[in-house]
Design a protein around this motif. Structure first.
Motif, mmCIF file in Angstrom:
data_model
loop_
_atom_site.group_PDB
_atom_site.id
_atom_site.type_symbol
_atom_site.label_atom_id
_atom_site.label_comp_id
_atom_site.label_asym_id
_atom_site.label_seq_id
_atom_site.Cartn_x
_atom_site.Cartn_y
_atom_site.Cartn_z
ATOM 1 N N UNK A 222 0.844 -1.192 0.000
ATOM 2 C CA UNK A 222 0.000 0.000 0.000
ATOM 3 C C UNK A 222 0.875 1.237 0.000
ATOM 4 N N UNK A 223 0.432 2.263 -0.692
ATOM 5 C CA UNK A 223 1.133 3.550 -0.681
ATOM 6 C C UNK A 223 0.138 4.603 -0.255
ATOM 7 N N UNK A 224 0.562 5.473 0.651
ATOM 8 C CA UNK A 224 -0.315 6.547 1.066
ATOM 9 C C UNK A 224 0.290 7.855 0.558
ATOM 10 N N UNK A 225 -0.544 8.690 -0.005
ATOM 11 C CA UNK A 225 -0.047 9.897 -0.649
ATOM 12 C C UNK A 225 -0.572 11.126 0.081
ATOM 13 N N UNK A 226 0.315 12.031 0.426
ATOM 14 C CA UNK A 226 -0.112 13.290 1.046
ATOM 15 C C UNK A 226 0.523 14.423 0.266
ATOM 16 N N UNK A 227 -0.336 15.289 -0.293
ATOM 17 C CA UNK A 227 0.162 16.321 -1.203
ATOM 18 C C UNK A 227 -0.744 17.534 -1.069
ATOM 19 N N UNK A 234 10.381 18.722 -2.492
ATOM 20 C CA UNK A 234 10.929 17.400 -2.189
ATOM 21 C C UNK A 234 9.824 16.460 -1.739
ATOM 22 N N UNK A 235 10.119 15.186 -1.803
ATOM 23 C CA UNK A 235 9.186 14.175 -1.309
ATOM 24 C C UNK A 235 9.795 13.544 -0.068
ATOM 25 N N UNK A 236 8.960 13.403 0.964
ATOM 26 C CA UNK A 236 9.437 12.822 2.209
ATOM 27 C C UNK A 236 8.834 11.432 2.348
ATOM 28 N N UNK A 237 9.662 10.474 2.729
ATOM 29 C CA UNK A 237 9.173 9.103 2.903
ATOM 30 C C UNK A 237 8.967 8.840 4.387
ATOM 31 N N UNK A 238 7.790 8.359 4.755
ATOM 32 C CA UNK A 238 7.501 8.049 6.155
ATOM 33 C C UNK A 238 7.308 6.556 6.284
ATOM 34 N N UNK A 239 8.065 5.950 7.193
ATOM 35 C CA UNK A 239 8.022 4.490 7.299
ATOM 36 C C UNK A 239 7.479 4.005 8.631
ATOM 37 N N UNK A 316 3.734 -1.102 3.622
ATOM 38 C CA UNK A 316 3.143 0.177 3.265
ATOM 39 C C UNK A 316 4.048 1.321 3.674
ATOM 40 N N UNK A 317 3.967 2.425 2.938
ATOM 41 C CA UNK A 317 4.728 3.616 3.281
ATOM 42 C C UNK A 317 3.929 4.842 2.871
ATOM 43 N N UNK A 318 4.197 5.968 3.509
ATOM 44 C CA UNK A 318 3.558 7.221 3.132
ATOM 45 C C UNK A 318 4.546 8.070 2.354
ATOM 46 N N UNK A 319 4.061 8.705 1.318
ATOM 47 C CA UNK A 319 4.885 9.649 0.551
ATOM 48 C C UNK A 319 4.267 11.017 0.735
ATOM 49 N N UNK A 320 5.065 11.937 1.239
ATOM 50 C CA UNK A 320 4.530 13.243 1.627
ATOM 51 C C UNK A 320 5.233 14.332 0.814
ATOM 52 N N UNK A 321 4.450 15.134 0.111
ATOM 53 C CA UNK A 321 5.045 16.220 -0.677
ATOM 54 C C UNK A 321 5.339 17.418 0.210
ATOM 55 N N UNK A 322 6.529 18.004 0.042
ATOM 56 C CA UNK A 322 6.904 19.149 0.878
ATOM 57 C C UNK A 322 7.249 20.314 -0.029
ATOM 58 N N UNK A 323 6.670 21.465 0.273
ATOM 59 C CA UNK A 323 6.935 22.655 -0.530
ATOM 60 C C UNK A 323 7.649 23.676 0.336
#
Lengths: 611, 415
Positions: A222-227, A234-239, A316-323
């Motif tokens: 599973x992938x969780x996306x936060x944007x 950059x993209x931050x990976x949360x494990x 599963x991991x979360x991918x978080x967009x950072x601006x």
């Protein structure tokens, strides 16, 4: 076995261990700390590599191109969200259906044990919307999940829109061998939990949720996306997941490989990687990244929607967009391509991700420390407890062996010993049970009698019981057995040391970080305790203060230092969040601390007041 | 003595009753450490349903509480008898000056021995392992009860009952077969028949006891045949025990090895593994022929370590005997290490099981490592008691303050 059966060599060994006990313990402690800090030093760590063949060698070409359309969808979604004042269920269902997915909804409700003041919620009612893209090329026995939370306010619109755009693009491809589930969940973790429980027919946390009418196969990843912005830097990976569980390292490797390929800046714990490992700054940077991971893992909560999947054996991991204010920006098309590439590689999997490590620490995204490297740091701390226990055992056994009068004399002091040890053990554990049960159950009474809110009542009751526990056991103990003997507290200390060693060992196996942090603070004090020690030192190294220190260190590491009063408020909210996490998602940190670690610490506290 | 025993029984039954009614019961009965395919309650229920016997005679928790109570009572009475025996022998030995002068402190006093039977019953009833086993409704409690009754009858000197109960125990799980040797030695000692292969009285009694044992075994097996109408149960019970087809993880040594092994070595390795249980009977019987009760303890321990489907209930049975050897405490060398290992393993079993099965982050190697450690601890414990027992006997005849003798015999026998 030679060492165990040869009496002379045994005697020499135990003699050495008891004579040099204190120096060995000090050396072990320092070596443990140094070893741990050394883990962040790059030459001591391994470079990450892809272990899974199915994901490594296959070529994938990313063709996703509708990033612009996703951004306009985001605006539309935002407008509907405002209009609906929450999740725009009908619009989402229609949008997914028009993209050719099988769409289902699930409604759920959950009454929290007490109001969550951080997120301002008490009675939670919501709906999850998910669409299933059926695999055209294989029997539908396996599935992948892409999820995006529908958050209040302006956040995460782009994530939901990108999800829809990806669904539309994926629908037209023919190579899918696994079903793909697109899930938009409301109320972040609560929604995810309700959906997962519905999907797997389990009910472990008293949710009232509707059953799922549509299912795909068993979920592989599973992938969780936060944007939340149109472009990102950059993209931050949360494990870190629930109870400190981590996904297979290959998932992180996969993310890192695609970031490299597409030229996206990637971070972990919000920290960019540096290449100057041989300078002091470079090392400090890596150490900070690793410490952040340790702190996050230790608190046992899920740091993104992905964390709850891990319990169901789903990587599963979360991918978080950072601006941020960097010049280098990445647009939505590239993020879409990155996700497309990751999902396609996961689609190629022939079995669950299992090749790579499950136990690791990451000082940066390209370097990892595996369990074999970090466990010695904990082992060096834990062995102190065993050495002290051995020392006590030898001291306790020595006079009994020397007594020539026979068994009757030796029997006399030991039989009251059992009772004097048992009483504090039982009382400590009863206090622990009170600490675990009372705060939530007594909140109504506390709110009636004191001018506090429910949340404050819960936290303050917990602190009150914790403090009361310090006064209670040693008083009752003195009443029961009168004057305590030297023998008595040594037996109690021996029991407590072994208990703590087993406890910390089990904790470190499940959640290394938690075990290590507890060991760092508890081991020195418990190893050196005698009735002559100052109570202040003991209190300053108690479990509650450990949490307080962790709060300050964490704030320092994320470069948002706080004052003492702010830190105190954070500490209170950490306690309430811990209790909530236990009630809502089944996190084990609060029961572990209340039912085991705190009573164990109280047993040592008892020794202080033995005479 | 009756009052504390009654109190103990009440406490033990209360704990079990509370656990039976709590939500833990279901959790415990699913633990692989507690139940094995041979003694899981689920399988008993299945079996009875298949036989279409209607309501089973021993469904419900009362039955399991009663079996535990019987076991404890039998152990209590056996140890009481044994202690009287030991004391009598010690008196004769003292009168005939067989002990050396400086070992007075090794002699056992009635005061010290008074509470031992109670402690034995307590060790059995309040042992967490027994409680878990009982709450899981494992039929291991039934096996333990029969073995305890067998010990009781043997110590009371009733050869016929002892033979019948030994046959029953063998019928249940084959391994108690090895208890034949200590029982025989005990009777021979009791009847003052020397163990001498050239004496006809030795052979006469041996054949007599063997006949009682084999006869009752044949009768029981025959009864099962008439009940079931076929011999199918022989391969499906004893074949199941010997060839180890069910590789569900447990606390024993078999499952991992047999899961890893190539299929065509299976016969060879099942022989190698099974022979462990039976092989030690010979050297131990020779070494301990004067001390059959201690030999019973050693045999039960060896069975519970090396049997193909061990559970914690088996461990609890031999651990109940430990208070009976409390006078050996001063000669034990590794008791600290062993208790640490057993304690840590008991805590680590569920943790590693969780990591392997639920979290999926560990694997079977982690669990098997703990199994190995647990068995290492058990072997060390048994070897330590064996060594201590022999050493005490040595001191009794040769004096306490001779030059120290190292424990080569003990380590040689048990590897």
């Amino acid at each position: 076995m030679g060492l165990l059966s040869d009496p002379n060599r045994r005697k020499a060994l135990t003699g050495l261990l008891t004579r040099l006990n204190t120096p060995i313990c000090i050396v072990c402690y320092l070596a443990g700390i140094v070893w741990f800090m050394g883990l962040a030093f790059e030459p001591f760590t391994l470079r990450t590599y892809m272990s899974e063949n199915a994901m490594g060698s296959t070529m994938v070409e990313e063709r996703f191109s509708s990033g612009e359309r996703a951004l306009s969808l985001a605006k539309e979604f935002d407008a509907h969200k405002r209009k609906a004042g929450g999740m725009p269920v009908e619009w989402l269902v229609k949008a997914m259906q028009s993209r050719g997915l099988e769409v289902f909804t699930q409604s759920f409700s959950r009454k929290l044990p007490f109001p969550d003041e951080n997120k301002e919620r008490y009675m939670v009612r919501g709906t999850n919307v998910y669409g299933i893209l059926r695999a055209p090329r294989a029997p539908r026995t396996e599935a992948l999940v892409i999820t995006a939370p529908c958050s209040p306010g302006n956040t995460n619109n782009q994530a939901v829109a990108l999800l829809l755009a990806l669904a539309q693009y994926f629908r037209n491809q023919i190579y899918w061998a696994k079903d793909i589930i697109f899930l938009v969940n409301e109320h972040d973790l609560i929604g995810t939990q309700a959906w997962l429980e519905g999907y797997h027919h389990t009910n472990i946390t008293e949710y009232i949720s509707g059953s799922l009418r549509g299912r795909a196969g068993s979920i592989q990843a599973a992938l969780s996306l936060e944007l939340s912005s149109d472009v990102i830097t950059s993209l931050d990976l949360v494990l870190e997941g629930l109870n400190g569980q981590l996904p297979n390292l290959d998932l992180a490797n996969l993310f890192y490989a695609f970031c490299q390929k597409l030229g996206v800046l990637c971070t972990i714990q919000g920290k960019l990687q540096r290449n100057d490992w041989d300078t002091a700054e470079g090392y400090t940077h890596a150490a900070q990244t690793m410490m952040l991971m340790v702190l996050k893992q230790a608190c046992g909560r899920s740091w993104g929607d992905h964390g709850l999947f891990l319990r169901y054996h789903i990587e599963a991991a979360s991918v978080r967009g950072i601006n941020s204010f960097r010049h280098y920006k990445t647009d939505a098309t590239t993020i879409g391509r990155l996700l497309e590439g990751m999902v396609r590689k996961l689609n190629n999997l022939l079995e669950r991700l299992h090749q790579s490590y499950f136990f690791y620490l990451l000082p940066s995204l390209s370097r990892f420390v595996s369990i074999g490297y970090y466990m010695p740091a904990f082992g060096l701390l834990a062995v102190i407890l065993l050495l002290r226990a051995l020392d006590l055992w030898v001291h306790l056994g020595a006079p009994a062996l020397a007594a020539v009068d026979g068994v009757t004399e030796a029997e006399q002091p030991s039989s009251p010993g059992v009772l004097t040890v048992l009483t504090p053990v039982v009382i400590s554990h009863l206090t622990g049970v009170a600490l675990y049960l009372l705060p939530v159950h007594l909140q109504e009474m506390a709110v009636e009698h004191f001018p506090v809110s429910e949340t404050e009542a819960v936290v303050l009751t917990a602190i009150a019981i914790y403090t009361a526990g310090l006064a209670l056991p040693h008083n009752t103990q003195r009443l029961l057995s009168g004057e305590g003997t030297e023998q008595g507290w040594k037996v109690l200390k021996l029991t407590a040391l072994l208990y703590l060693a087993v406890l910390l060992g089990c904790t470190a196996l499940i959640n290394f970080s938690l075990g290590f942090i507890l060991a760092v603070t508890l081991v020195p004090i418990t190893a050196s305790i005698t009735p002559a020690l100052y109570a202040v030192v003991m209190v300053l190294l108690s479990p509650a203060f450990t949490i307080l220190y962790c709060v300050f260190i964490y704030q320092e590491l994320i470069e948002a230092p706080v004052s003492v009063s702010e830190g105190w408020m954070l500490f209170l909210s950490v306690i309430s969040q811990g209790i909530l996490d236990h009630a809502l998602y089944g996190s084990l940190v609060y029961p572990l601390l209340a039912l085991f670690i705190y009573p164990c610490w109280l047993m040592f506290w008892n020794i202080l007041f033995w005479n | 003595m009756a009052a504390p025993l009654t109190l103990l029984l009440i406490v033990a039954v209360t704990i079990r009753a509370v656990l039976f009614r709590s939500s833990l019961a279901e959790l415990i009965s699913a633990r692989v450490e507690v139940v094995s395919p041979l003694n899981a309650w689920k399988r008993v229920v299945e079996g009875l349903a298949l036989l279409d016997l209607g309501v089973s005679p021993y469904s419900g928790d009362v039955f399991h509480e009663v079996t535990d109570g019987i076991t404890a009572l039998a152990l209590y009475l056996s140890i009481q008898t044994y202690n009287k025996d030991v004391f009598r022998k010690q008196k004769y030995a003292l009168e005939s000056d067989r002990y050396s002068a400086d070992c007075l402190e090794l002699l056992r006093s009635p005061k010290e021995m008074f509470y031992i039977p109670l402690k034995v019953a307590m060790f059995y009833l309040l042992n967490p392992f027994t409680i878990l086993s009982c709450v899981a409704k494992s039929t291991c409690g039934l096996n333990n009860a029969i073995i305890a009754l067998f010990i009781f009858c043997t110590l009371k000197g009733s050869a016929l009952l002892s033979g019948i109960l030994l046959a029953l125990a063998t019928y249940q799980s084959i391994y108690p077969l090895t208890l034949f040797a200590p029982a025989l030695l005990f009777f021979l000692q009791r009847l003052y028949i020397p163990v001498n292969l050239r004496r006809s009285s030795f052979w006469f009694f041996t054949l007599q006891y063997a006949f009682m044992y084999v006869g009752s075994l044949v009768v029981i097996t025959g009864l099962s045949f008439f009940l079931l109408g076929s011999w199918d149960f022989i391969p499906s019970v004893y074949g199941f025990i010997f060839s180890v087809p069910d590789l569900t993880p447990n606390i024993g040594l078999f499952w991992y090895f047999f899961a890893e092994m190539f299929e065509h070595f299976r016969l060879f390795f099942s022989c190698v593994f099974q022979i462990n249980v039976f092989f030690y009977t010979i050297p131990l019987s020779i070494k301990l022929k004067e001390h059959p009760v201690f030999l019973i303890f050693m045999q039960i321990a060896i069975i519970s370590i090396f049997k193909s489907y061990p559970t914690v209930g088996d461990v609890a049975l031999y651990m109940a005997f430990l208070p009976a050897w409390s006078h050996l405490y001063r000669f034990l060398r590794n008791i600290f290490l062993v208790s640490c290992v057993l304690l840590a393993c008991s805590a680590l079993f569920p943790v590693l099981w969780h990591l392997w099965i639920y979290a999926g982050s560990a694997n079977s190697n982690f669990y098997y490592a703990i199994t190995l450690l647990f068995n290492f601890g058990q072997i060390l414990l048994v070897a330590d008691y064996f060594y201590a027992y022999l050493r005490r006997e040595h001191h009794l005849t040769h004096g306490l303050y001779l030059k120290k003798k190292d424990g080569t015999e003990a380590t040689l026998v048990l590897k």
